[in-house]
Enzyme design. Structure first.
Site, PDB file in Angstrom:
ATOM      1  N   CYS A  12     -28.042  57.799  39.231  1.00 28.45           N
ATOM      2  CA  CYS A  12     -27.024  57.062  39.983  1.00 28.45           C
ATOM      3  C   CYS A  12     -25.701  57.198  39.240  1.00 28.45           C
ATOM      4  O   CYS A  12     -25.631  57.759  38.140  1.00 28.45           O
ATOM      5  CB  CYS A  12     -27.417  55.589  40.101  1.00 28.45           C
ATOM      6  SG  CYS A  12     -27.518  54.742  38.500  1.00 28.45           S
ATOM      7  N   CYS A  96     -22.955  49.601  33.065  1.00 25.32           N
ATOM      8  CA  CYS A  96     -22.727  49.961  34.463  1.00 25.32           C
ATOM      9  C   CYS A  96     -21.709  49.005  35.073  1.00 25.32           C
ATOM     10  O   CYS A  96     -21.826  47.783  34.905  1.00 25.32           O
ATOM     11  CB  CYS A  96     -24.037  49.896  35.233  1.00 25.32           C
ATOM     12  SG  CYS A  96     -23.822  50.154  37.015  1.00 25.32           S
ATOM     13  N   HIS A 124     -35.803  41.859  29.716  1.00 26.32           N
ATOM     14  CA  HIS A 124     -35.118  43.102  30.064  1.00 26.32           C
ATOM     15  C   HIS A 124     -33.705  43.062  29.481  1.00 26.32           C
ATOM     16  O   HIS A 124     -33.038  42.026  29.536  1.00 26.32           O
ATOM     17  CB  HIS A 124     -35.064  43.276  31.584  1.00 26.32           C
ATOM     18  CG  HIS A 124     -34.564  44.620  32.006  1.00 26.32           C
ATOM     19  ND1 HIS A 124     -33.220  44.920  32.081  1.00 26.32           N
ATOM     20  CD2 HIS A 124     -35.224  45.759  32.357  1.00 26.32           C
ATOM     21  CE1 HIS A 124     -33.076  46.170  32.468  1.00 26.32           C
ATOM     22  NE2 HIS A 124     -34.275  46.703  32.642  1.00 26.32           N
ATOM     23  N   GLU A 126     -30.835  44.130  30.455  1.00 25.05           N
ATOM     24  CA  GLU A 126     -29.774  43.696  31.369  1.00 25.05           C
ATOM     25  C   GLU A 126     -29.767  42.177  31.507  1.00 25.05           C
ATOM     26  O   GLU A 126     -28.700  41.541  31.504  1.00 25.05           O
ATOM     27  CB  GLU A 126     -29.943  44.338  32.751  1.00 25.05           C
ATOM     28  CG  GLU A 126     -28.842  43.903  33.719  1.00 25.05           C
ATOM     29  CD  GLU A 126     -29.068  44.355  35.150  1.00 25.05           C
ATOM     30  OE1 GLU A 126     -28.610  43.644  36.064  1.00 25.05           O
ATOM     31  OE2 GLU A 126     -29.709  45.413  35.359  1.00 25.05           O
ATOM     32  N   THR A 166     -29.735  43.739  38.598  1.00 28.90           N
ATOM     33  CA  THR A 166     -29.339  44.724  39.615  1.00 28.90           C
ATOM     34  C   THR A 166     -30.463  45.660  40.039  1.00 28.90           C
ATOM     35  O   THR A 166     -30.329  46.348  41.053  1.00 28.90           O
ATOM     36  CB  THR A 166     -28.170  45.587  39.100  1.00 28.90           C
ATOM     37  OG1 THR A 166     -28.589  46.303  37.932  1.00 28.90           O
ATOM     38  CG2 THR A 166     -26.955  44.728  38.781  1.00 28.90           C
ATOM     39  N   CYS A 196     -28.070  46.671  43.183  1.00 31.61           N
ATOM     40  CA  CYS A 196     -27.081  47.744  43.281  1.00 31.61           C
ATOM     41  C   CYS A 196     -27.432  48.721  44.406  1.00 31.61           C
ATOM     42  O   CYS A 196     -28.579  48.812  44.853  1.00 31.61           O
ATOM     43  CB  CYS A 196     -26.946  48.462  41.942  1.00 31.61           C
ATOM     44  SG  CYS A 196     -28.126  49.791  41.658  1.00 31.61           S
ATOM     45  N   SER A 224     -38.489  51.658  32.542  1.00 32.41           N
ATOM     46  CA  SER A 224     -37.431  51.689  33.558  1.00 32.41           C
ATOM     47  C   SER A 224     -37.743  50.694  34.667  1.00 32.41           C
ATOM     48  O   SER A 224     -38.709  50.867  35.416  1.00 32.41           O
ATOM     49  CB  SER A 224     -37.299  53.101  34.146  1.00 32.41           C
ATOM     50  OG  SER A 224     -36.507  53.092  35.317  1.00 32.41           O
TER      51      SER A 224
END
Length: 308
Positions: A12, A96, A124, A126, A166, A196, A224
């Site tokens: 992405c 990001c 995680h 993020e 996201t 996202c 991931s």
């Protein structure tokens, strides 16, 4: 045997940008450059950057003073950012932009005295970064399930808003959002869904692929988040799905009695790995490889101007 390729798949815009930032920093400063956490969650990508001179660390305390430090695409907390400044680092931020948007929303809501509820997976990176955008430890509450929503400590005198990691499953997130609205009818919603565009597009592409496939291969590493969500979507539909780093992880028994194999890649997996799988399947007897139509992505996030 046929092979169906999902579209869109693979990198992405946020992943492209993060990798480019590391490569540009190496070109500008030379090795080593330090990256806080894996810049993206993909073994092939991380190993390639290590070979070029990137050093991946989980703790800024492991970075010598006055070095180049890059924050991963997942983002970091205010505390990590402050710690990195304190060692005199040259900092490049590969967060990001869609994650940065969530960070800014949390900070804005805190200033407005909202209690923020974050939908995401505990641990995680993020999520850790988003939780760390508040200067007050109790400003953001994390929920992963409807049961977590039931256990929320809700003050009658507090205003509430929610935001999300996201890279979640759109379907699972919606059920939690619906329950939040039931518990807190006045809860403030983001202006736009925080899932996202790339996450949504890749999940939609898998749902299309599953209408015609007997088994699904997903190029993506086990850590991931977005790749794991693709696997879960297929499994919920009832299709066997396998998350692989590359052809070495493939078991031929997966294809016994199968006439159509679906192939996709998570947002942090490069196209070269997909093509290696295609060549492998051709060698094993696949006679047709078909690109399945999907959404065309034309989003680009530029690297910081000092690296251009």
């Amino acid at each position: 045997m046929k092979v169906l390729l999902a579209n869109p798949r693979g990198f992405c815009a946020g992943v492209d940008r993060a990798i480019e930032i590391v490569e540009c920093a190496l070109k500008l400063h030379g090795a080593p450059v330090y990256v806080r956490h894996e810049v993206v969650h993909n073994k092939f990508v991380v190993d390639g950057l290590k070979n070029k001179g990137a050093v991946f660390v989980e703790d800024i305390a492991d970075v010598p003073n006055n070095q180049v430090v890059i924050f991963s695409a997942h983002g970091v907390s205010i505390a990590v950012r402050r710690q990195t400044h304190n060692i005199g680092a040259i900092i490049y931020d590969a967060t990001c932009p869609l994650v940065t948007k969530v960070h800014k929303e949390v900070a804005r809501k805190q200033k407005q005295n909202y209690q923020v509820i974050l939908i995401g997976h505990k641990g995680h990176p993020e999520v850790e970064g988003t939780l760390g955008q508040s200067s007050e430890s109790n400003c953001v509450q994390l929920v992963e399930t409807i049961e977590d929503v039931e256990r929320l400590n809700l003050s009658k005198n507090m205003s509430f808003s929610y935001t999300t990691q996201t890279t979640l499953s759109i379907d699972d997130t919606q059920s939690i959002i619906d329950y939040l609205k039931l518990r807190i009818p006045t809860i403030d919603m983001p202006k736009k869904d925080d899932i996202c565009y790339a996450t949504q597009n890749r999940q939609d592409a898998v749902k299309i692929l599953m209408q015609f496939s007997s088994v699904l291969l997903i190029l993506g590493s086990s850590n991931s988040s977005n790749s794991n969500r693709l696997r879960e979507i297929a499994e919920k539909i009832g299709i066997p799905a396998y998350l692989i780093d590359g052809i070495d992880n493939i078991d031929e028994l997966w294809f016994k009695g199968v006439d159509t194999i679906g192939v996709t890649a998570g947002a942090s997996a490069p196209e070269v790995l997909v093509q290696e799988v295609v060549h492998y399947l051709r060698d094993k007897g696949a006679t047709k490889v078909i690109e399945v139509g999907g959404v065309k992505e034309n989003i680009h996030f530029p690297v910081p101007k000092e690296l251009r």
